[in-house]
Write a protein that holds these residues in place. Structure first.
Motif, PDB file in Angstrom:
ATOM      1  N   UNK A  44       0.817  -1.223   0.000  1.00 24.47           N
ATOM      2  CA  UNK A  44       0.000   0.000   0.000  1.00 24.47           C
ATOM      3  C   UNK A  44       0.847   1.268   0.000  1.00 24.47           C
ATOM      4  N   UNK A  45       2.140   1.160   0.275  1.00 28.38           N
ATOM      5  CA  UNK A  45       2.991   2.346   0.296  1.00 28.38           C
ATOM      6  C   UNK A  45       3.257   2.888  -1.103  1.00 28.38           C
ATOM      7  N   UNK A  46       2.915   2.121  -2.130  1.00 26.71           N
ATOM      8  CA  UNK A  46       3.154   2.558  -3.509  1.00 26.71           C
ATOM      9  C   UNK A  46       1.853   2.727  -4.310  1.00 26.71           C
ATOM     10  N   UNK A  47       0.733   2.559  -3.673  1.00 29.68           N
ATOM     11  CA  UNK A  47      -0.550   2.554  -4.367  1.00 29.68           C
ATOM     12  C   UNK A  47      -0.871   3.912  -5.009  1.00 29.68           C
ATOM     13  N   UNK A  48      -1.601   3.864  -6.113  1.00 34.16           N
ATOM     14  CA  UNK A  48      -2.082   5.071  -6.789  1.00 34.16           C
ATOM     15  C   UNK A  48      -3.488   4.792  -7.298  1.00 34.16           C
ATOM     16  N   UNK A  49      -4.243   5.873  -7.531  1.00 36.42           N
ATOM     17  CA  UNK A  49      -5.613   5.746  -8.029  1.00 36.42           C
ATOM     18  C   UNK A  49      -5.850   6.779  -9.120  1.00 36.42           C
ATOM     19  N   UNK A  50      -6.713   6.413 -10.058  1.00 38.92           N
ATOM     20  CA  UNK A  50      -7.205   7.366 -11.054  1.00 38.92           C
ATOM     21  C   UNK A  50      -8.726   7.304 -11.011  1.00 38.92           C
ATOM     22  N   UNK A  51      -9.337   8.468 -10.861  1.00 38.42           N
ATOM     23  CA  UNK A  51     -10.789   8.578 -10.887  1.00 38.42           C
ATOM     24  C   UNK A  51     -11.160   9.145 -12.245  1.00 38.42           C
ATOM     25  N   UNK A  52     -11.851   8.343 -13.050  1.00 42.98           N
ATOM     26  CA  UNK A  52     -12.254   8.743 -14.395  1.00 42.98           C
ATOM     27  C   UNK A  52     -13.736   9.112 -14.368  1.00 42.98           C
ATOM     28  N   UNK A  53     -14.047  10.266 -14.952  1.00 45.33           N
ATOM     29  CA  UNK A  53     -15.439  10.732 -14.977  1.00 45.33           C
ATOM     30  C   UNK A  53     -16.331   9.689 -15.652  1.00 45.33           C
ATOM     31  N   UNK A  54     -17.485   9.461 -15.049  1.00 44.55           N
ATOM     32  CA  UNK A  54     -18.519   8.545 -15.534  1.00 44.55           C
ATOM     33  C   UNK A  54     -18.159   7.065 -15.413  1.00 44.55           C
ATOM     34  N   UNK A  55     -17.064   6.734 -14.749  1.00 43.74           N
ATOM     35  CA  UNK A  55     -16.762   5.324 -14.483  1.00 43.74           C
ATOM     36  C   UNK A  55     -17.265   5.001 -13.080  1.00 43.74           C
ATOM     37  N   UNK A  56     -17.911   3.852 -12.894  1.00 48.31           N
ATOM     38  CA  UNK A  56     -18.509   3.537 -11.595  1.00 48.31           C
ATOM     39  C   UNK A  56     -17.496   3.195 -10.506  1.00 48.31           C
TER      40      UNK A  56
END
Length: 109
Positions: A44-56
Motif C-alpha cells: 500500500x505504500x506505492x498505491x495510486x488511483x485514477x478517478x475517471x469521470x462517468x466510471x462507476x
C-alpha cells in the motif's frame, strides 16, 4: 424509492456499526487489484488511483508508474480525469492532483 421506504437504520441493516467506523482512524488493509496487471496490490505504500469521470469504480494501481502510464493512454483517448492519487512512501499520506477538464491536457514544450 420514497424517503418513507428507506430503512431507519441502514448501518444496522448492513451489519456495520457506523458510529464505531467513523471514529476509527486506524489504517485498514487495502484489498484491490492493479487495474493494469490484474495482480493483487500487496504494498500500500506505492498505491495510486485514477478517478475517471462517468466510471462507476476508481481505478487502483500497485505503483504510480502504472497509474501514470495509464493516465497518458486515458488522456489520449479523450477521457476526463477527475483526480489522481498517489501514496507518499515516507509519510503514508495520500497525495492528490485534481484534474479539472480545463487542465487535463498536457502542455507541450
Amino acid at each position: 424509492m420514497s424517503i418513507s421506504s428507506l430503512p431507519t437504520n441502514p448501518s444496522a441493516q448492513s451489519g456495520r456499526d457506523h458510529e464505531r467506523q467513523i471514529k476509527d482512524y486506524g489504517q485498514h488493509p487495502l484489498k484491490a487489484k492493479d487495474a493494469t496487471t490484474g495482480a493483487d496490490i500487496t504494498d500500500a505504500s506505492r498505491v495510486a488511483q485514477i478517478w475517471v469521470k462517468d466510471e462507476p469504480q476508481v481505478r487502483q494501481y500497485s505503483s504510480s508508474e502504472n497509474a501514470l502510464r495509464t493516465l497518458e493512454v486515458l488522456e489520449k483517448a479523450g477521457k476526463t480525469i477527475r483526480v489522481v492519487y498517489a501514496q507518499n512512501r515516507e509519510s503514508g499520506i495520500k497525495l492528490s492532483q485534481a484534474r479539472p477538464a480545463s487542465c487535463a491536457t498536457r502542455r507541450e514544450g
